[in-house]
Structure formats: C-alpha cells, structure tokens
Design an enzyme around this catalytic site. Sequence first.
Site, PDB file in Angstrom:
ATOM      1  N   ALA A  71       1.036  -1.356   0.111  1.00  0.00           N
ATOM      2  CA  ALA A  71       0.057   0.650  -0.107  1.00  0.00           C
ATOM      3  C   ALA A  71       0.417   1.178  -0.403  1.00  0.00           C
ATOM      4  O   ALA A  71       2.104   1.221   0.449  1.00  0.00           O
ATOM      5  CB  ALA A  71      -1.107   0.112   1.214  1.00  0.00           C
ATOM      6  N   SER A 111      -6.080  -0.768   9.071  1.00  0.00           N
ATOM      7  CA  SER A 111      -5.588   0.241   9.788  1.00  0.00           C
ATOM      8  C   SER A 111      -6.333   0.989  10.977  1.00  0.00           C
ATOM      9  O   SER A 111      -7.507   1.041  10.631  1.00  0.00           O
ATOM     10  CB  SER A 111      -4.558   1.150   8.993  1.00  0.00           C
ATOM     11  N   TYR A 134      -5.628   8.831   3.136  1.00  0.00           N
ATOM     12  CA  TYR A 134      -4.961   7.507   3.316  1.00  0.00           C
ATOM     13  C   TYR A 134      -5.803   6.216   4.478  1.00  0.00           C
ATOM     14  O   TYR A 134      -5.850   5.817   4.108  1.00  0.00           O
ATOM     15  CB  TYR A 134      -3.357   7.102   4.470  1.00  0.00           C
ATOM     16  N   LYS A 138      -8.629   3.337   3.530  1.00  0.00           N
ATOM     17  CA  LYS A 138      -8.322   1.947   4.358  1.00  0.00           C
ATOM     18  C   LYS A 138      -9.822   1.576   4.367  1.00  0.00           C
ATOM     19  O   LYS A 138     -10.370   0.114   4.696  1.00  0.00           O
ATOM     20  CB  LYS A 138      -7.585   1.932   5.924  1.00  0.00           C
ATOM     21  N   LYS A 173      11.278   3.126   5.743  1.00  0.00           N
ATOM     22  CA  LYS A 173      10.001   4.172   5.763  1.00  0.00           C
ATOM     23  C   LYS A 173      10.774   5.495   6.003  1.00  0.00           C
ATOM     24  O   LYS A 173       9.446   6.306   6.243  1.00  0.00           O
ATOM     25  CB  LYS A 173       9.381   3.481   6.848  1.00  0.00           C
ATOM     26  N   PHE A 196       5.693  16.757  21.415  1.00  0.00           N
ATOM     27  CA  PHE A 196       5.393  17.596  21.311  1.00  0.00           C
ATOM     28  C   PHE A 196       4.747  17.744  23.156  1.00  0.00           C
ATOM     29  O   PHE A 196       4.884  16.315  23.681  1.00  0.00           O
ATOM     30  CB  PHE A 196       3.845  17.285  20.315  1.00  0.00           C
TER      31      PHE A 196
HETATM   32  N1  LIG Z   1       3.579   0.186  10.581  1.00  0.00           N
HETATM   33  C1  LIG Z   1       2.074   0.755  10.227  1.00  0.00           C
HETATM   34  O1  LIG Z   1       2.185   1.502  11.620  1.00  0.00           O
HETATM   35  C2  LIG Z   1       0.569   0.158  10.046  1.00  0.00           C
HETATM   36  C3  LIG Z   1      -0.094   0.919  10.688  1.00  0.00           C
HETATM   37  C4  LIG Z   1      -1.616   0.520  10.092  1.00  0.00           C
HETATM   38  C5  LIG Z   1      -1.816   0.095   9.020  1.00  0.00           C
HETATM   39  N2  LIG Z   1      -0.902  -0.435   8.466  1.00  0.00           N
HETATM   40  C6  LIG Z   1      -0.884  -0.961   6.863  1.00  0.00           C
HETATM   41  O2  LIG Z   1       0.197  -2.052   6.829  1.00  0.00           O
HETATM   42  C7  LIG Z   1       0.795  -2.059   5.477  1.00  0.00           C
HETATM   43  C8  LIG Z   1       2.159  -2.574   5.540  1.00  0.00           C
HETATM   44  O3  LIG Z   1       2.833  -1.733   5.524  1.00  0.00           O
HETATM   45  P1  LIG Z   1       4.054  -1.225   5.833  1.00  0.00           P
HETATM   46  O4  LIG Z   1       4.775  -0.482   7.856  1.00  0.00           O
HETATM   47  O5  LIG Z   1       4.581  -2.742   6.045  1.00  0.00           O
HETATM   48  O6  LIG Z   1       4.384   0.121   5.472  1.00  0.00           O
HETATM   49  P2  LIG Z   1       5.822  -0.149   4.266  1.00  0.00           P
HETATM   50  O7  LIG Z   1       5.666   1.509   3.489  1.00  0.00           O
HETATM   51  O8  LIG Z   1       7.112  -0.951   4.301  1.00  0.00           O
HETATM   52  O9  LIG Z   1       5.014  -1.072   3.081  1.00  0.00           O
HETATM   53  C9  LIG Z   1       4.623  -1.364   2.106  1.00  0.00           C
HETATM   54  C10 LIG Z   1       4.679  -2.156   0.671  1.00  0.00           C
HETATM   55  O10 LIG Z   1       4.611  -1.905  -0.379  1.00  0.00           O
HETATM   56  C11 LIG Z   1       4.588  -1.415  -1.188  1.00  0.00           C
HETATM   57  N3  LIG Z   1       4.666  -1.515  -2.048  1.00  0.00           N
HETATM   58  C12 LIG Z   1       3.265  -0.031  -2.399  1.00  0.00           C
HETATM   59  N4  LIG Z   1       2.656   0.242  -3.226  1.00  0.00           N
HETATM   60  C13 LIG Z   1       2.950  -0.917  -4.449  1.00  0.00           C
HETATM   61  C14 LIG Z   1       2.610  -0.627  -6.011  1.00  0.00           C
HETATM   62  N5  LIG Z   1       2.012  -0.102  -6.108  1.00  0.00           N
HETATM   63  N6  LIG Z   1       2.737  -1.788  -6.530  1.00  0.00           N
HETATM   64  C15 LIG Z   1       4.045  -3.104  -5.083  1.00  0.00           C
HETATM   65  N7  LIG Z   1       4.093  -2.896  -4.521  1.00  0.00           N
HETATM   66  C16 LIG Z   1       3.949  -1.793  -3.159  1.00  0.00           C
HETATM   67  C17 LIG Z   1       5.958  -0.594  -0.976  1.00  0.00           C
HETATM   68  O11 LIG Z   1       7.736  -0.788  -1.835  1.00  0.00           O
HETATM   69  C18 LIG Z   1       6.553  -0.950   0.110  1.00  0.00           C
HETATM   70  O12 LIG Z   1       7.655  -1.899   0.532  1.00  0.00           O
HETATM   71  C19 LIG Z   1      -0.126  -1.524   5.121  1.00  0.00           C
HETATM   72  O13 LIG Z   1      -0.868  -1.524   4.126  1.00  0.00           O
HETATM   73  C20 LIG Z   1       0.366   0.099   5.613  1.00  0.00           C
HETATM   74  O14 LIG Z   1      -1.004   0.728   5.122  1.00  0.00           O
HETATM   75  C21 LIG Z   1       1.007  -0.089   8.761  1.00  0.00           C
END
Ligand SMILES: NC(=O)c1ccc[n+]([C@@H]2O[C@H](COP(=O)([O-])OP(=O)(O)OC[C@H]3O[C@@H](n4cnc5c(N)ncnc54)[C@H](O)[C@@H]3O)[C@@H](O)[C@H]2O)c1
Length: 305
Positions: A71, A111, A134, A138, A173, A196
């Site tokens: 995502a 999320s 964002y 979701k 990130k 903050f």
């Molecule tokens: N990290 C958090 O705190 C958190 C919280 C809530 C939800 N999420 C959700 O968890 C999931 C993973 O998030 P994360 O924290 O590992 O972030 P991240 O950015 O490390 O992982 C997302 C991955 O998706 C890939 N991506 C983006 N667009 C793409 C595309 N068009 N084609 C192929 N790959 C693509 C990116 O290259 C990246 O590696 C996401 O769906 C995010 O919304 C994360």
Amino acid sequence: MRFLVTGASGFIGSNLAVSLQEKGEVLGLCNLAPGSMENLKGFKGEFIRGDICAFDYSLLGKVDAIFHQAAITDTTVTDQKLMLSTNVDAFQKILDYALKIGCKKVVYASSAATYGKGKVPMSETDSPQPANIYGESKVKMEIAAREFSKKHPEISLVGLRYFNVYGPNETHKDKAASMVYQLYLQIVSGRSPRIFKWGDQYRDFIYVKDVVLANLKAFEFDGNGAFNVGTGVPTTFNQVIQVLNAALGTHKPTEYFDNPYNFYQEKTQADMTLSKKTLGFTCQFSPESGIRDYVQNLKRTGVPV
Ligand SMILES: NC(=O)c1ccc[n+]([C@@H]2O[C@H](COP(=O)([O-])OP(=O)(O)OC[C@H]3O[C@@H](n4cnc5c(N)ncnc54)[C@H](O)[C@@H]3O)[C@@H](O)[C@H]2O)c1
C-alpha cells in the site's frame, strides 16, 4: 502450502514473508520502495518485482492464501487518485485473482487510521472517522471486502486494523517510520529526544512480531471481518523515551516543543475484545518488552544513524 505476500520487501510484509516460510512456499511481490531490498535478507522464497496496480496475477498460478500488505503507507500523501488506485483498486484486483484461482483465504492490512480522531478505546463497532485520504482508502478497502464477502462467502476474507507498529525492517520508511524508531535514532546519535509538549499523548504501540502473529491467527480463522491489532495498552511518548533510555543505558532529557498541528491525533488505543474472542489473538509482547527486544535487535544489526 503456497502463499503470496504483497509488499514483501516492506516493513511488515518482510517480517511476515520470512515467518511464513516455516509453513510453506512463499511468493513475495513488491515494487521495491528504495532501500527495502535489505529487508529480504532472510527470505528464501521467490521474489517478484511488480506493481500491484498493473500486475498480471495469472503469472503466479495458484496460491493457498494471500497476505496483502502492499500500500501507499505514508499518511501525508495527498494525491487522492494515486492513494485510491494503489490502496483500493489494486486490492479489488487481488480479490478478483483470489476468486479466479479458487484461493479460499485472503488476509489484508487495514489500519487504525479508519478510526481517525474517534473515541478511545477504539472498537470495531465504532463508526469510521478517517482524518486523511490514507485512512479513507482503508475504509474503502473494508467496504470492498464486505461487498466481496456477501457475494463470495466461501472465501475467508480478514482485515487487520494495525495500530502503531514498530520493529525491525522499518528503516526504509524514513519519516514515516514509527516514533519508537525516530526517538531511538535521536538518542543514539547523542541528541535529546524531541516530542510535542508534554509527551502525555499516547499510542497503542504494537511490536511487529505480534503483527505477524495476528496474521497467522487470521489465517487460521475460518470467517470474515475486520479486527483490531494492537496491544490494548496506551503508551505515552514520555513512557517510550523512558523505556528507550533504560534499554540503551542513557539518561537523555526530553526536549518538548509546541505542536503546530490542529488535526493531530492525541490518542490511539485498541479495544482488543473482539480480536481476542474471535481470532484468539493476544500480544506476546508488552510495549516495554517489545521496545527492549527491538533495541537489542537494532544494537545487533548496527542500524546506521
Ligand atoms: N506500520 C504501521 O504502523 C501500519 C499501521 C497501520 C496499517 N499499516 C498497513 O500495513 C501494510 C504494510 O505497511 P508497512 O508499515 O509495512 O509499510 P511499508 O511502506 O514498509 O510497506 C508497504 C510496501 O508496499 C509496497 N508498495 C507500495 N505501492 C506498491 C505498488 N503499487 N506495487 C507493489 N508494491 C507496492 C512498498 O514498496 C512497500 O514495500 C500497509 O497496508 C499499511 O497501510 C501499517
């Protein structure tokens, strides 16, 4: 068993892909955001570089389960078209692929951003109040999932509303990495941790190892729905700094500054009742033990500062 993990070189996707290797063959799909290739060190499965929006899924053949993590995850992105096509339209494409190949299990990342500035603790029965595009994307994913489940109840489709995840493999990130990591970096580079005024805002910080566990529980669950994935425990930014200082053996005083944002989310905290009862999911790490484990990992791997 054959699994597909999208976003496999990302933060959560890479932790999940490596863990799933114990259960079977893992295919990883990702467009490879800069820097994230490092995350695939322990991955022995097949990695495919591709864009989830345009990918020809027929190339992958059959899989038994799909774990959809890819995502746009930067919550400050304001390009609505890009956000919705990547997070929502591409998800629909994955659901169509699951249907076509007879895959009976899809677990996808939702999320806590679906709750926005809602009340705490945040419960699955609360109305969504996303505060940005964002969060909206979701919410739209969950709506698409519900519609899909009505038409195709034979496929188990589970959404996981991750709260504030921290842990190994989030370095790429950058500014979108967790506050735990940002504060760690400030302390180990000899600066004071900056937050903050007065640091009593809180988050439900959850360790990525527990997020992997939640995915495994969702995989075993034979049903549909969207579930909270947090600790259920509120942790203030002051507490995070305290635990980091203790884990690092430092005594860095905190520097407080005025919060310039009027749309800032003061609190997140998951109500974990439904996830516990339905998925049988409970965190193995408290915020304190998770942060300590993470610091040990960062020290071992020598993350550059
Ligand atoms: N990290 C958090 O705190 C958190 C919280 C809530 C939800 N999420 C959700 O968890 C999931 C993973 O998030 P994360 O924290 O590992 O972030 P991240 O950015 O490390 O992982 C997302 C991955 O998706 C890939 N991506 C983006 N667009 C793409 C595309 N068009 N084609 C192929 N790959 C693509 C990116 O290259 C990246 O590696 C996401 O769906 C995010 O919304 C994360």
